[in-house]
Design a protein around this motif. Sequence first.
Motif, short mmCIF file in Angstrom:
data_model
loop_
_atom_site.label_atom_id
_atom_site.label_comp_id
_atom_site.label_asym_id
_atom_site.label_seq_id
_atom_site.Cartn_x
_atom_site.Cartn_y
_atom_site.Cartn_z
N ALA A 163 -5.36 -7.85 -12.91
CA ALA A 163 -4.74 -8.94 -13.68
C ALA A 163 -3.72 -9.71 -12.85
CB ALA A 163 -4.07 -8.38 -14.93
N LEU A 164 -3.37 -9.19 -11.67
CA LEU A 164 -2.42 -9.89 -10.81
C LEU A 164 -3.13 -10.84 -9.85
CD1 LEU A 164 0.14 -7.12 -9.78
CD2 LEU A 164 0.40 -8.89 -11.50
N GLN A 165 -2.55 -12.01 -9.70
CA GLN A 165 -3.06 -12.98 -8.74
C GLN A 165 -2.52 -12.69 -7.34
OE1 GLN A 165 -5.18 -15.79 -9.59
NE2 GLN A 165 -5.47 -15.69 -7.38
N ASN A 166 -1.20 -12.42 -7.28
CA ASN A 166 -0.52 -12.12 -6.02
C ASN A 166 0.26 -10.82 -6.17
OD1 ASN A 166 -1.23 -14.61 -4.65
ND2 ASN A 166 0.20 -15.61 -6.04
N SER A 167 0.36 -10.08 -5.06
CA SER A 167 1.09 -8.82 -5.12
C SER A 167 1.92 -8.54 -3.88
CB SER A 167 0.11 -7.67 -5.33
OG SER A 167 -0.81 -7.63 -4.25
N TYR A 168 1.75 -9.34 -2.85
CA TYR A 168 2.53 -9.12 -1.63
C TYR A 168 3.13 -10.42 -1.13
CZ TYR A 168 3.97 -7.98 3.05
OH TYR A 168 4.73 -7.82 4.18
N PRO A 169 4.42 -10.39 -0.79
CA PRO A 169 5.34 -9.28 -1.04
C PRO A 169 5.57 -9.09 -2.54
CG PRO A 169 6.56 -11.22 -0.35
CD PRO A 169 5.10 -11.55 -0.20
N SER A 170 6.17 -7.98 -2.89
CA SER A 170 6.36 -7.66 -4.31
C SER A 170 7.05 -8.79 -5.05
CB SER A 170 7.16 -6.37 -4.46
OG SER A 170 6.44 -5.28 -3.94
N SER A 171 8.00 -9.44 -4.40
CA SER A 171 8.77 -10.51 -5.05
C SER A 171 7.90 -11.70 -5.42
CB SER A 171 9.90 -10.98 -4.13
OG SER A 171 9.37 -11.44 -2.89
N ALA A 172 6.70 -11.80 -4.84
CA ALA A 172 5.78 -12.91 -5.14
C ALA A 172 4.74 -12.51 -6.18
CB ALA A 172 5.08 -13.37 -3.86
N GLY A 173 4.92 -11.38 -6.82
CA GLY A 173 3.96 -10.91 -7.81
C GLY A 173 3.75 -11.93 -8.92
N VAL A 228 10.03 -0.95 4.41
CA VAL A 228 9.57 -2.33 4.61
C VAL A 228 10.44 -3.27 3.80
CG1 VAL A 228 7.70 -3.95 4.14
CG2 VAL A 228 7.19 -1.73 5.14
N VAL A 229 10.92 -4.32 4.43
CA VAL A 229 11.79 -5.28 3.76
C VAL A 229 10.95 -6.38 3.14
CG1 VAL A 229 13.64 -6.97 4.05
CG2 VAL A 229 13.73 -4.79 5.28
N ASP A 230 11.18 -6.64 1.87
CA ASP A 230 10.50 -7.73 1.17
C ASP A 230 11.07 -9.05 1.67
OD1 ASP A 230 9.97 -9.79 -0.86
OD2 ASP A 230 9.27 -8.15 -2.13
N SER A 231 10.22 -9.89 2.25
CA SER A 231 10.70 -11.15 2.84
C SER A 231 11.20 -12.13 1.79
CB SER A 231 9.57 -11.80 3.64
OG SER A 231 8.44 -12.06 2.80
N GLY A 232 10.83 -11.90 0.53
CA GLY A 232 11.24 -12.83 -0.52
C GLY A 232 12.61 -12.56 -1.09
N ASN A 233 12.99 -11.27 -1.19
CA ASN A 233 14.28 -10.95 -1.82
C ASN A 233 15.16 -10.04 -0.96
OD1 ASN A 233 13.11 -8.39 -2.12
ND2 ASN A 233 12.55 -8.73 -4.26
N GLY A 234 14.66 -9.61 0.19
CA GLY A 234 15.47 -8.80 1.09
C GLY A 234 15.57 -7.34 0.73
N LEU A 235 14.91 -6.91 -0.36
CA LEU A 235 14.96 -5.51 -0.76
C LEU A 235 14.05 -4.67 0.14
CD1 LEU A 235 14.82 -5.90 -4.65
CD2 LEU A 235 16.83 -5.32 -3.25
N LYS A 236 14.46 -3.42 0.39
CA LYS A 236 13.66 -2.53 1.22
C LYS A 236 12.87 -1.55 0.35
CE LYS A 236 14.99 -0.99 5.28
NZ LYS A 236 15.60 -0.24 6.40
N TYR A 237 11.59 -1.41 0.68
CA TYR A 237 10.71 -0.50 -0.05
C TYR A 237 10.36 0.69 0.83
CZ TYR A 237 10.25 -3.81 -3.81
OH TYR A 237 10.54 -4.62 -4.87
#
Length: 470
Positions: A163-173, A228-237
């Motif tokens: 059901a998701l169109q985008n999933s990477y990075p997480s912030s672009a879900g 891994v740092v999310d390029s959209g929000n700077g959070l690390k996963y």
Amino acid sequence: MVSRSFFYLLISPIVLFSAIFVSDASGSVGINYGRVANNLPSPEKVVELLKSHGINKVKLYDTDATVLTALANSGITVVVALPNELLATISGDQSAANNWVQSNIIKFYPQTKIEAIAVGNEVFVDPKNTNYLVPAMKNIHASLVKSKLDSAIKISSPLAFSALQNSYPSSAGSFKQELVEPVIKPMLDFLKQTGSYLMVNAYPFFAYAANSDQISLDYALFKDNPGVVDSGNGLKYHSLFEAQIDAVVAALSAIEYDDVKIVVTETGWPSMGDENEIGASEDNAASYNGNLVRKVLSGSGTPLRPQDPINVYLFALFNENQKPGPTSERNYGLFYPNEQKVYNIPLTEEELKGGQSTPVKGNTSQAPVAGEVSKTKVGQTWCVANGKANEAALQAALDYACGEGGADCKAIQPGAKCFSPNTLEAHASYAFNSYYQKKTRAAGTCEFGGAAYVVSQRPAYGNCEFPTGY
């Protein structure tokens, strides 16, 4: 798990698990009790098994009367399901919804602690069911209101990652645009109005298996990794699981439904798979599920929702020998049909405190014949007797294997080298495995009417070596 979408959440290589954060409130761990098999123990035995391992939350894929009756007065909370094939009928007929609730919910509640109804499962995978979903949810809810059970029993529907169109990075879900206005928003409005939550099915295994050259196995299994740092929000996963869940959180936020809670209704890792199913193994399944349980019971949330404990239902309770598809589909179970663990992981806070801090592979109790279990090459499997089968069924299957089936049973004749241990179960295991190996371990050759099942570690057999193949 009716269907699994091959949702590839791509995270840059090298990845996973930071220190566990201590929290006063932990998440919860339940388990999916699927029954697509012909060799499982009775529902009464299953309830005993759940209670003996401290599992107090279970999710079903239907409303089977024998299962719901067995769960009565057990203290186990239950999520039941309205199957996809009933969506069309229920969505257009309030009286049909009333009858279904009367026959499948009210008949068993409150003795059976039904806490939620999953209306359909991964409905968006099949477009023809999409338009039926929200009307069906509303009709079932109206039936609960009529019976004054709407505050006690929540209604939701498990969402597949397709059901998701985008999933990477997480912030672009984001959700697929063609679903947002017709069904996603109406469903989320309904969840908010009724105080319910979004059910989500998440399988990092699929993303890893399809992209093992880009995704670190440590990242997928909650093991130590740089993150891994999310390029959209700077959070690390530090785990693929958290990245997947936060992709859903971001998708909710993108359409302004930030306050909808999430429960992970399916997640797991197979202990066995086909050659192309990279990463399917007992070690990896034990690591994924064991480390996930630790994560959940720590009380910490995801980077986007750090204060929200994670609630999950592991998939699945048993290996299910009649599930179609690749080998992995039949090997997600934490338990064999004989109720022994496929691998040993903690499932409760008590077990964690008791020192079971790492998954333990090679639990010899999974072998139906006494003795040590030797290490094996990846991909090797054996067929053994189901000790829960009745003697008549075992004897009939043994007779077939050694007769018409063409198994090599000379070694288990009186006085032969594999006659000992002299038990029906041991001799049946030897004969079943001989047949299975001669049939090149083909699908369906280790069933014998529910009297046998496949294991991935060579069982011991007295002083006689269990055959590998021919």
